[in-house]
Design an enzyme around this catalytic site. Structure first.
Site, PDB file in Angstrom:
ATOM      1  N   THR A  20       0.811  -1.218   0.000  1.00 59.32           N
ATOM      2  CA  THR A  20       0.000   0.000   0.000  1.00 59.32           C
ATOM      3  C   THR A  20       0.845   1.268   0.000  1.00 59.32           C
ATOM      4  OG1 THR A  20      -0.195  -0.212   2.391  1.00 59.32           O
ATOM      5  CG2 THR A  20      -2.023  -1.057   1.080  1.00 59.32           C
ATOM      6  N   LEU A  24       3.644   4.152   1.207  1.00 59.36           N
ATOM      7  CA  LEU A  24       3.922   4.805   2.494  1.00 59.36           C
ATOM      8  C   LEU A  24       2.686   5.540   2.996  1.00 59.36           C
ATOM      9  CD1 LEU A  24       7.548   6.219   2.090  1.00 59.36           C
ATOM     10  CD2 LEU A  24       6.794   4.119   3.194  1.00 59.36           C
ATOM     11  N   HIS A  25       1.733   4.775   3.534  1.00 60.47           N
ATOM     12  CA  HIS A  25       0.581   5.395   4.188  1.00 60.47           C
ATOM     13  C   HIS A  25       0.965   5.699   5.635  1.00 60.47           C
ATOM     14  CE1 HIS A  25      -0.569   1.633   6.273  1.00 60.47           C
ATOM     15  NE2 HIS A  25      -0.131   1.039   5.168  1.00 60.47           N
ATOM     16  N   LEU A  26       0.017   6.062   6.468  1.00 64.93           N
ATOM     17  CA  LEU A  26       0.315   6.609   7.792  1.00 64.93           C
ATOM     18  C   LEU A  26       1.195   5.720   8.676  1.00 64.93           C
ATOM     19  CD1 LEU A  26      -0.030   9.013   9.603  1.00 64.93           C
ATOM     20  CD2 LEU A  26      -2.157   8.047  10.434  1.00 64.93           C
ATOM     21  N   GLU A  49       5.226  -3.940   7.972  1.00 65.23           N
ATOM     22  CA  GLU A  49       4.102  -4.603   7.299  1.00 65.23           C
ATOM     23  C   GLU A  49       4.531  -5.921   6.703  1.00 65.23           C
ATOM     24  OE1 GLU A  49       2.258  -1.932   4.517  1.00 65.23           O
ATOM     25  OE2 GLU A  49       1.177  -1.002   6.154  1.00 65.23           O
TER      26      GLU A  49
END
Length: 87
Positions: free
Chosen positions: A12, A14-16, A87
């Site tokens: 996904t 570099l989300h939060l 992740e």
């Protein structure tokens, strides 16, 4: 100054959560740590800056570290990305 390119492996991008992990890692060092993606440069110690770079899975970024602990900082940043940033 030292620099190295690395590819983002997170599905996904570099989300939060991974952005927070990246910043937490960067803040352990005294060196200025930035990364470049295309024409944009982001401060790796700022979550907003990292999120604003809109890094997606498969994007290549180049970390640039400048300061007294630049070699160790660069190695740690590359390692964090290669380990998937939690992740």
């Amino acid at each position: 100054m030292v620099s190295q390119k690395v590819t983002i492996k997170n599905p996904t991008g570099l989300h939060l959560r991974p952005a927070g992990i990246l910043c937490k890692e960067a803040m352990q060092f005294k060196s200025l740590i930035t990364f470049k993606h295309k024409e944009n440069t982001a401060n790796a110690k700022s979550v907003l800056s990292v999120l604003g770079a809109c890094i997606k899975s498969g994007d290549e970024i180049e970390f640039c570290c400048e300061g007294e602990d630049e070699e160790v900082a660069l190695a740690a940043m590359v390692q964090a990305v290669e380990n998937g940033l939690g992740e």
